[in-house]
Structure formats: C-alpha cells, structure tokens
Scaffold this motif. Structure first.
Motif, PDB file in Angstrom:
ATOM      1  N   HIS A 171       0.831  -1.197   0.000  1.00 51.09           N
ATOM      2  CA  HIS A 171       0.000   0.000   0.000  1.00 51.09           C
ATOM      3  C   HIS A 171       0.872   1.256   0.000  1.00 51.09           C
ATOM      4  N   ASP A 172       0.413   2.281  -0.688  1.00 50.51           N
ATOM      5  CA  ASP A 172       1.150   3.544  -0.731  1.00 50.51           C
ATOM      6  C   ASP A 172       1.308   4.153   0.652  1.00 50.51           C
ATOM      7  N   TRP A 173       0.329   3.910   1.528  1.00 56.98           N
ATOM      8  CA  TRP A 173       0.373   4.551   2.838  1.00 56.98           C
ATOM      9  C   TRP A 173       1.494   4.042   3.734  1.00 56.98           C
ATOM     10  N   VAL A 174       2.078   2.905   3.411  1.00 54.96           N
ATOM     11  CA  VAL A 174       3.199   2.411   4.219  1.00 54.96           C
ATOM     12  C   VAL A 174       4.363   3.400   4.151  1.00 54.96           C
ATOM     13  N   ALA A 175       4.705   3.825   2.919  1.00 56.66           N
ATOM     14  CA  ALA A 175       5.779   4.807   2.746  1.00 56.66           C
ATOM     15  C   ALA A 175       5.317   6.214   3.116  1.00 56.66           C
ATOM     16  N   GLN A 176       4.051   6.523   2.806  1.00 61.95           N
ATOM     17  CA  GLN A 176       3.531   7.863   3.087  1.00 61.95           C
ATOM     18  C   GLN A 176       3.674   8.226   4.563  1.00 61.95           C
ATOM     19  N   VAL A 210       6.810  -0.688  10.703  1.00 67.26           N
ATOM     20  CA  VAL A 210       6.508  -2.076  10.350  1.00 67.26           C
ATOM     21  C   VAL A 210       5.838  -2.072   8.990  1.00 67.26           C
ATOM     22  N   THR A 211       6.384  -2.807   8.052  1.00 68.77           N
ATOM     23  CA  THR A 211       5.935  -2.738   6.658  1.00 68.77           C
ATOM     24  C   THR A 211       5.299  -4.024   6.158  1.00 68.77           C
ATOM     25  N   PHE A 212       4.872  -4.886   7.069  1.00 68.80           N
ATOM     26  CA  PHE A 212       4.279  -6.156   6.650  1.00 68.80           C
ATOM     27  C   PHE A 212       3.146  -6.531   7.594  1.00 68.80           C
ATOM     28  N   ALA A 213       2.321  -7.473   7.154  1.00 66.77           N
ATOM     29  CA  ALA A 213       1.213  -7.985   7.959  1.00 66.77           C
ATOM     30  C   ALA A 213       0.711  -9.259   7.297  1.00 66.77           C
ATOM     31  N   ALA A 214      -0.209  -9.925   7.971  1.00 68.56           N
ATOM     32  CA  ALA A 214      -0.818 -11.135   7.416  1.00 68.56           C
ATOM     33  C   ALA A 214      -2.195 -10.761   6.883  1.00 68.56           C
ATOM     34  N   ILE A 272      -3.099   3.438  11.338  1.00 70.43           N
ATOM     35  CA  ILE A 272      -3.213   3.854  12.730  1.00 70.43           C
ATOM     36  C   ILE A 272      -2.942   2.707  13.689  1.00 70.43           C
ATOM     37  N   THR A 273      -3.402   1.504  13.374  1.00 77.16           N
ATOM     38  CA  THR A 273      -3.163   0.365  14.260  1.00 77.16           C
ATOM     39  C   THR A 273      -1.713  -0.103  14.171  1.00 77.16           C
ATOM     40  N   LEU A 274      -1.160  -0.137  12.955  1.00 77.91           N
ATOM     41  CA  LEU A 274       0.239  -0.526  12.819  1.00 77.91           C
ATOM     42  C   LEU A 274       1.149   0.450  13.563  1.00 77.91           C
ATOM     43  N   ALA A 275       0.844   1.742  13.466  1.00 77.94           N
ATOM     44  CA  ALA A 275       1.647   2.738  14.162  1.00 77.94           C
ATOM     45  C   ALA A 275       1.502   2.598  15.676  1.00 77.94           C
TER      46      ALA A 275
END
Length: 411
Positions: free
Chosen positions: A39-44, A49-53, A196-199
């Motif tokens: 997703h673009d928002w990972v870099a944005q 953390v840049t991964f998930a299931a 928001i949850t990843l952060a």
C-alpha cells in the motif's frame, strides 16, 4: 439438565486461505500468511513495520457487489465465513426464532470510521456516506449475519479485544444450554490492518519488526521473538444441541464441551505475569467439560510471539498441567496466520476442532531456538494425535485482562 453442544459447520477467510479447508491445508503445510504490504500509505506515513498477514482472498470479491458496498470489511469477512460454515453444516432448516448469532470483533469498523473522517475533513459533511454509522458499529458483523440468515432468536456482540471470539463461543455454549436457540452461528471477525493500528501497536513495542523476512517474523516461544504480526479475517462455527443435530442427521465434527471466562484486573495491555487469571479460565473450561487436566491431549495456545505474553501463558499452563505440559502437543498457529485480534480465537478454535477430527495437531513454524522458559511439546510439522478420546483446550487472552478458553472433545 446439561445439554451436549456439538459443532457441525466451519467457515473461514484468513491469511492462509479464502475458505476453512484452504486455511487448514496451508496451516498443515507450514505456510505463512505474512507478506510485505504493498500500500502507498506504508511509505507515506513512514511506518516502522511494513508487513502484515493480510487475508488471502478479499471478501468484496466473494460477496455480491451491492452487499459488499454496504458493509465494512470486518462485516464482509464475517458474512463470508458464516455463509461457508452454515453451508458446511448442511444449511439446517429451523424456525428463524430458534437460530441465534454470537459474533464478535475487537475493534469494529475501523476502515469505515477513518475513511469517513478523511472524507469529512477533505470534502465536507455532505460527502459522508449515510451508511457510515451502521457500517462502523461493532455489532455490524452479527447484524449482517442475522439479517442474511433471518436469525431471530438473538444477535449478540462481544468485544473483549483478542479474547473476543473465544468469548463469543463460550456465550453461544451458554445460550444453547439455556435453551435460547437450537442452532447458533458463532465466531469473530477483524479487519484492522490500517496505518493507525500498525503505528500504535508498533509504538507500544508489540509488533515484530522483521521487515526483511515477514514469513518468519512470528516465532512464538523462540528466544528471538520480538512481537506479533497483524492479521485479518474471520472464522465461524455452527453450534447446536446434539439432539437437534442428530434429529436432522448432521455430520458432527466435535463437541464444544465447555468454556471459561475470567479477568486479570492487572494491566490494560500486559498479562498478569504468573498467569493466574488465564489458568482459572482453563480450569473453568475443564470443569464445564466435567474433565480433569489429565484428560487434555492437545492445546492451541494464544502464543502471540511477544516476549512477555508467551511466558505468562506457559506459567498458566504449568499451573494447570504441571510437568505434564512438556508432553502435551501444543500448537501456536499465529506463527502462520498472524494475530487476527477479535477474530483469532474463533479461527484457532476451528483449527482445534479439525485437529481432533483429523487427529493431527498443526505445526508451530519459525521456532529455531526454543525458549527454555517454555518447555512445551511443539513441532514444525504436524503431530499425530492418538486414536482414543481426545480433549483439547484453545486459549485466548486480550488487552484489558480478558481471558477466554474453550474445551473441545472428539466424537
């Protein structure tokens, strides 16, 4: 009079597969559902953390478009899993007033809520969708299932963080015992892989940061474990009284023999370190099942892969099973499918049902150096279970000190 409650249908949409069978086969094969997010928002947002299931199959590709458009992804996943479970149970015919729903979520319609907030800020109030509130409500999944199946006995929602869907199964067990329904669709759903949850989880040091190797990031009981992997999806189980199941000639997977729910009252995020509340939940489940610790032949552990949480659970299990804990086959399946938060307990309970039904405890992947503080019997390959009677427990523990455990017996 105590009624025997049986499981006649299973359904799932998970990071391992779009159906229960696909998820189970991938689990047995030792696959991982964790992948780099595209997703673009990972870099944005420069997320640490840049991964998930992520779910293997998007639910809006399964449901009819008009239906999907009116549901948050958490409700979409729930409906997909429930439809599969009900069909797997043979689509039982019964009065709508005798069909109930016990479903759960840990967070609810997060995507709907935050997308609506973005729309309000950027485009104004007139562009906010009129279905926003019905889509973001935590009871959205249970309502969607109830309306689809015309389940009018009741449609109840529980939200107890990562213990939610196991608690929903305990509630269903109690509701069937009380005679409120003859058949219940129970489970949980979550779709919260969001910036928001990843952060937030990352900020509290709860997530693994193995960005270079997502597939091996979740490693419960390993000395190098550094946090859990966010997952998403749903699982549903069809429960009914044995009398009702036998009368309609249903295939029975297993018996839901009992359940226990307790609270730590210790800390909003950390488990009680000695596992006191968790062990009481296991004990209550065994008491409901009229069983002892010596009867247990398999455990599906909560095992999120956090340094503190895994050890607290081991202490809880040792409190119940003593030194025998090193002999009982234990599966920590989050290593493969990640942590589905409010949906994870139902998925793990379904895997436990299949483990007993097919006599095979699923593997725990990614453990290369087992923590000496966790002297459990785990394996990177499936562990055969015996031919005799089997009794398993499936554990779930959540933020807020919520503990929920179900006991499942072979048939």
């Amino acid at each position: 009079m105590t009624k025997k409650i049986v499981i006649t249908g299973l359904g799932a949409s998970s990071p391992l597969g779009g159906t229960m069978r696909e998820s189970w086969e991938a689990l047995l094969a030792g696959e991982s559902g964790a992948r780099t997010l595209e997703h673009d928002w990972v870099a944005q947002y420069e997320l640490p953390v840049t991964f998930a299931a992520q779910a293997r199959v998007r639910p809006d590709t399964v449901l009819e478009r008009p239906v999907a458009k009116r549901l948050d992804p958490s409700s979409q996943f729930a409906l997909v899993a429930a439809k599969e479970a009900f069909a797997d149970a043979g689509s039982p015919e019964l009065p709508s007033e005798r069909l109930g729903v016990d479903f759960s979520t840990g967070i609810g319609g997060l995507w709907t809520l935050l997308d609506a907030w973005d729309t309000l800020r950027e485009k104004g109030p007139r562009r906010v969708l009129p279905m926003t509130v019905p889509m973001l409500m935590p009871n959205g999944p249970s309502a969607a299932i109830s309306m689809h199946f015309q389940a009018r006995a009741y449609a109840r929602t529980v939200a107890s963080a990562c213990a939610s869907s196991t608690e929903a199964l305990v509630n269903a067990f109690e509701h069937l015992q009380a005679g409120l329904a003859d058949v219940v669709i129970a489970g949980g759903s979550e779709s919260a892989i969001h910036p928001i949850t990843l952060a937030s989880f990352s900020s509290m040091q709860a997530l693994s940061r193995r960005n270079d190797d997502p597939a091996t990031a979740s490693r419960p009981y390993d000395v190098t474990r550094d946090g859990f992997v966010m997952g998403e999806g749903a699982a549903a189980l069809v429960l009914e009284t044995e009398e009702h199941a036998l009368a309609r000639g249903a295939r029975i997977y297993a018996e839901l023999a009992g359940g226990g729910v307790t609270a730590d009252s210790h800390h909003i995020t950390a488990p009680e370190p000695e596992g006191l509340g968790a062990s009481r939940a296991v004990q209550l489940a065994l008491e409901h099942a009229e069983a002892s610790a010596d009867d247990v032949t398999h455990i599906n552990a909560h095992a999120t892969s956090t340094p503190v949480g895994d050890v607290a659970e081991v202490r809880a299990l040792h409190r119940i099973f003593g030194d025998r804990i090193s002999e009982i086959p234990v599966s920590a399946t989050k290593a493969a499918h990640g942590h589905l938060l409010g949906g994870t307990g139902a998925l793990e309970a379904a895997f436990t049902v299949l483990a007993l039904h097919e006599r095979s405890a699923p593997p725990t992947i990614n453990v290369t150096e087992q923590d000496p503080e966790a002297p459990l019997r785990i394996s990177g390959t499936p562990i055969p279970l015996g031919e005799g009677p089997q009794l398993a427990v499936s554990n779930s523990f959540g933020f807020g000190g919520h503990n929920a455990v179900v006991a499942i017996r072979s048939v």
